[in-house]
Design an enzyme around this catalytic site. Sequence first.
Site, short mmCIF file in Angstrom:
data_model
loop_
_atom_site.label_atom_id
_atom_site.label_comp_id
_atom_site.label_asym_id
_atom_site.label_seq_id
_atom_site.Cartn_x
_atom_site.Cartn_y
_atom_site.Cartn_z
N CYS A 193 0.84 -1.21 0.00
CA CYS A 193 0.00 0.00 0.00
C CYS A 193 0.87 1.25 0.00
O CYS A 193 1.49 1.59 1.02
CB CYS A 193 -0.92 -0.03 1.22
SG CYS A 193 -1.90 1.47 1.38
N CYS A 222 -0.33 4.09 2.33
CA CYS A 222 -0.12 3.81 3.76
C CYS A 222 1.36 3.98 4.13
O CYS A 222 1.69 4.52 5.17
CB CYS A 222 -0.50 2.37 4.13
SG CYS A 222 -2.03 1.79 3.44
N ASP A 223 2.26 3.49 3.29
CA ASP A 223 3.67 3.37 3.69
C ASP A 223 4.64 4.26 2.92
O ASP A 223 5.82 4.35 3.30
CB ASP A 223 4.12 1.91 3.53
CG ASP A 223 3.30 0.96 4.39
OD1 ASP A 223 2.82 1.41 5.45
OD2 ASP A 223 3.13 -0.20 4.01
#
Length: 312
Positions: free
Chosen positions: A130, A133-134
């Site tokens: 993701c 997200c990261d």
Amino acid sequence: MKDLVIIGGGPAGLTAGIYGLRAGLDIVLLESIGVGGQVAQTDELENWPGEQLITGPDLVKKFEDHAVSFGLKIEFKEVSGITKNQGSITVHTDSGDIETRTVIVASGAKPRPLGAPGEKELSGKGVSYCATCDGFFYRGKEIAVIGGGDTAVKEAIYLSKVVSKVHLIHRRDSLRAEKALQDKLNEKDNVEFIWDTVCEEICGNDTDGVTHLRLKNIKNNQESQLDITGVFVFVGIRAITDFIECEKEWGFIKTNDLLETSIEGVFAAGDCRVSHLRQVATAVGDGALAASQAIEYINSDKGTPIPEREHS
Ligand code: NAP
């Protein structure tokens, strides 16, 4: 007894909720973690009609607010099984059973792992699925993206704005992604393509996380090492359908044109079913059709008619 249990709170499930509630059905939507499905983790969308540009979380919030404004009940429960009975269906969850007339499975899909040595061990330590997200953790660093489909290209575009360099590794010499996305990616001057190449191993350790990838060019068998601290894997998706025993193909639920599954009274919508296109637009269409079929099923002689109820 419920009229309809919807399993999954992505675009397909939330749309089914809106259509079902407008028909006066008593519905509960079950979701295991949070509403939104994969779209909630998508940076930006440019192909949702009516919005030239919208973030995934913003679009999902609009869907959810709309469904909840009609009175949709959302419960956070993990579904473990579905049993067909005479005249009803039981949905088994981690906190009890729910009896219902019909079910719409809209449980979506999740990223497919690459299956390379080191991937599992270094997941969360440099291996990610993701970008939104990261990506932040790799600000100013060099990273690799593996895959050549819409997701890989889309996420590579997003990452190119955050990291210093993206190495896009693809096993062929042309991308599968749609042309509009490819054109956008080609405009980026910090994206380097590594064609005809597979990742043989993701290397690193517990302390440093990912340190490098072992690569192999499949045309000339030449091996190489790519030093990076993060690798984003986007090699397709896997349906979330383990809880239901019905006809499937590669884990995706088989349906007919009316979105009926092999279990009477159970319909499937969105990414979890066999289909040629998996987009928000197709998921929304599926949700509407599945709900209309559930309504028809209940009102037919196969189901128990919907009792008179005040429309919320
Ligand atoms: P996908 O279309 O199945 O693409 C997967 C990519 O990973 C392909 O390029 C494939 O290579 C590669 N791949 C598969 N297995 C691999 C392996 N073992 N090693 C190396 N590479 C491997 O998956 P997706 O990109 O996640 O998309 C899934 C669905 O969502 C699609 O229907 C897509 O259109 C849709 N989607 C749409 C958008 C949008 O904005 N329109 C965004 C995201 C997703 P090959 O090409 O050689 O097979």
